[in-house]
Design a protein around this motif. Structure first.
Motif, short mmCIF file in Angstrom:
data_model
loop_
_atom_site.label_atom_id
_atom_site.label_comp_id
_atom_site.label_asym_id
_atom_site.label_seq_id
_atom_site.Cartn_x
_atom_site.Cartn_y
_atom_site.Cartn_z
N HIS A 198 0.79 -0.97 -0.09
CA HIS A 198 -0.12 0.04 -0.11
C HIS A 198 0.83 1.29 0.13
N PRO A 199 0.32 2.37 -0.53
CA PRO A 199 1.34 3.55 -0.83
C PRO A 199 1.09 4.34 0.74
N HIS A 200 1.68 5.29 0.89
CA HIS A 200 1.71 6.09 2.10
C HIS A 200 1.41 7.88 1.74
N LEU A 201 0.50 7.88 1.08
CA LEU A 201 0.35 9.47 0.67
C LEU A 201 -0.28 10.11 1.70
N ASN A 202 -1.19 9.36 2.31
CA ASN A 202 -1.77 9.89 3.51
C ASN A 202 -1.06 9.91 4.80
N ASN A 203 0.16 9.20 4.78
CA ASN A 203 0.90 9.12 6.14
C ASN A 203 0.05 8.54 7.47
N PHE A 204 -1.17 7.71 7.07
CA PHE A 204 -1.98 7.15 8.23
C PHE A 204 -2.31 5.71 7.69
N MET A 205 -1.73 4.94 8.20
CA MET A 205 -1.84 3.46 7.54
C MET A 205 -3.25 3.01 7.43
N PRO A 206 -4.10 2.90 8.25
CA PRO A 206 -5.41 2.48 7.81
C PRO A 206 -5.94 2.90 6.69
N THR A 207 -5.93 4.23 6.38
CA THR A 207 -6.43 4.89 5.15
C THR A 207 -5.90 4.48 3.80
N ASP A 208 -4.45 4.32 4.20
CA ASP A 208 -3.49 3.83 2.75
C ASP A 208 -3.95 2.67 2.55
N ILE A 209 -4.13 1.72 3.46
CA ILE A 209 -4.48 0.12 3.29
C ILE A 209 -5.82 0.29 2.48
N ALA A 210 -6.87 1.12 3.14
CA ALA A 210 -8.38 1.26 2.63
C ALA A 210 -8.06 1.69 1.28
N TRP A 211 -7.35 2.56 0.76
CA TRP A 211 -7.05 3.05 -0.73
C TRP A 211 -6.62 2.05 -1.50
N ALA A 212 -5.54 1.41 -0.94
CA ALA A 212 -5.01 0.31 -1.73
C ALA A 212 -6.14 -1.05 -1.96
N PHE A 213 -6.83 -1.26 -0.87
CA PHE A 213 -7.70 -2.38 -1.11
C PHE A 213 -9.00 -2.21 -2.18
N ALA A 214 -9.34 -0.71 -2.11
CA ALA A 214 -10.25 -0.37 -3.10
C ALA A 214 -9.90 -0.58 -4.41
N LEU A 215 -8.64 -0.05 -4.57
CA LEU A 215 -8.12 -0.05 -6.05
C LEU A 215 -7.86 -1.58 -6.36
N TYR A 216 -7.31 -2.40 -5.63
CA TYR A 216 -6.91 -3.65 -6.05
C TYR A 216 -8.40 -4.40 -6.24
N LEU A 217 -9.29 -4.28 -5.44
CA LEU A 217 -10.74 -5.06 -5.53
C LEU A 217 -11.42 -4.58 -6.81
N GLU A 218 -11.34 -3.32 -7.05
CA GLU A 218 -11.81 -2.65 -8.35
C GLU A 218 -11.45 -3.13 -9.64
N SER A 219 -10.00 -3.57 -9.55
CA SER A 219 -9.44 -4.07 -10.74
C SER A 219 -10.21 -5.59 -10.94
N VAL A 220 -10.84 -6.32 -10.17
CA VAL A 220 -11.44 -7.58 -10.53
C VAL A 220 -12.74 -7.46 -10.11
N THR A 221 -13.45 -6.47 -9.92
CA THR A 221 -14.67 -6.70 -9.51
C THR A 221 -15.75 -6.82 -10.70
N VAL A 222 -15.45 -6.67 -11.90
CA VAL A 222 -16.22 -6.99 -12.96
C VAL A 222 -16.35 -8.57 -13.19
N LEU A 223 -15.44 -9.31 -12.62
CA LEU A 223 -15.61 -10.93 -12.83
C LEU A 223 -16.67 -11.40 -12.65
N PRO A 224 -17.48 -11.23 -11.60
CA PRO A 224 -18.94 -11.78 -11.41
C PRO A 224 -19.72 -11.42 -12.45
N GLN A 225 -19.81 -10.22 -13.15
CA GLN A 225 -20.63 -10.08 -14.18
C GLN A 225 -20.23 -10.90 -15.31
N PHE A 226 -18.90 -10.96 -15.61
CA PHE A 226 -18.66 -11.69 -16.84
C PHE A 226 -18.98 -13.11 -16.67
N PHE A 227 -18.82 -13.66 -15.61
CA PHE A 227 -19.11 -15.26 -15.28
C PHE A 227 -20.64 -15.22 -15.43
#
Length: 318
Positions: A198-227
């Motif tokens: 996860h990046p560190h642009l907020n310098n607050f780990m919980p929100t940095d992790i939350a931002w990274a999780f959102a981006l990583y999940l969003e990258s594969v979120t369309v899979l249920p629709q394709f299936f």
């Protein structure tokens, strides 16, 4: 703030050169380009050409959005390159609005993946925790003062309304049997990877992790629709437009982060120095996943075919 702050084809005998070279598709494209160039010289032909293309639902839809995006850019942007991130969010908002309006008008959730929409709820909720109280992941453009956050919040509300429609208002129109992809299979790995990379642009780990999780999940979120498409053997028009808009949104986001990925990395950390590369790479993977769909989507619009036939066409092409 960072840089951030359908007609049947003619007979081959009509085109002997194309037949000799095996270039039917290329020949048709050349003929279409010639007809367009001729139309520019003749006002009457231009009117007929415009009428032909405006009959396409996809052309009208994207034309309307283009005008809206230009207006928003002129009014709310300072012209900075980082407006691309806001535009990406705006396109995504547009995609959810299309689905929500279709469900509202038809009183049906047919063809919509509940699993995908629930994933998007998690995506927006986590991203908003990183961009509302902090500025690290905001565009430097003036639109990052409030417009970007509003677009994300409205998109989350629309995703939530779609989930509500599927679960509460119109559950009888939703077929759970074809929406069988287990979304925990993608949420779990995304969370684990976000904890490590996860990046560190907020310098607050919980929100940095939350931002990274959102981006990583969003990258594969369309899979249920394709299936779901594969099980049904077809795609609904509104979900086809939705996925096309999401692909465009991801492309814009990819371009933005590819130009500023170095700001996401920590060069002094032996693992986190690769965060920027990972962020760009995971978005590239989504574009690759959606590549075949988008190719046939664009071909359907080009040929004047209903975009709801895009999956059937893709299958027959293979």
């Amino acid at each position: 703030q960072v840089l951030l702050r359908s007609n049947s084809p003619p007979h081959w005998a009509d085109y002997p050169k194309a037949a000799a070279g095996g270039g039917y598709e290329r020949t048709v494209t050349v003929i279409k380009m010639e007809s367009i160039m001729e139309a520019f010289k003749d006002p009457e032909k231009m009117k007929l050409l415009m009428f032909k293309y405006t009959k396409s639902e996809g052309v009208r839809l994207w034309g309307g959005f283009l005008m809206t995006a230009i207006t928003i850019f002129m009014v709310f942007s300072s012209g900075d390159f980082s407006f691309l991130l806001t535009l990406s969010s705006l396109v995504s908002l547009f995609s959810f609005l299309m689905v929500a309006m279709t469900i509202s008008s038809t009183k049906s959730c047919k063809g919509v993946s509940l699993k995908m929409m629930e994933c998007y709820l998690a995506v927006y909720a986590c991203r908003l925790t990183a961009i509302v109280p902090f500025e690290g992941y905001l565009p430097f453009d003036k639109s990052g003062d409030w417009l970007y956050q509003v677009c994300e919040a409205v998109a989350m509300c629309l995703a939530g309304s779609i989930v509500y429609c599927v679960r509460v208002q119109f559950p009888s129109t939703y077929d759970e049997a074809v929406d069988s992809f287990q979304h925990l299979w993608i949420m779990g790995p995304a969370a684990v990877i976000a904890l490590v990379l996860h990046p560190h642009l907020n310098n607050f780990m919980p929100t940095d992790i939350a931002w990274a999780f959102a981006l990583y999940l969003e990258s594969v979120t369309v899979l249920p629709q394709f299936f779901m498409f594969m099980k049904e053997g077809k795609a609904q028009t509104h979900t086809s437009h939705f996925l096309a808009a999401q692909a465009l949104s991801r492309l814009m986001s990819f371009i933005f982060w590819a130009s500023s990925f170095s700001e996401l990395s920590n060069p002094d950390h032996h693992i986190k120095k690769f965060v920027g590369h990972w962020v760009v790479g995971i978005q590239l993977i989504q574009l690759i996943i959606m590549g075949d769909f988008i190719f046939h989507y664009l071909r359907a619009i080009q040929k004047g075919l209903p975009v709801s036939e895009v999956i059937n066409w893709s299958s027959s092409a293979v």
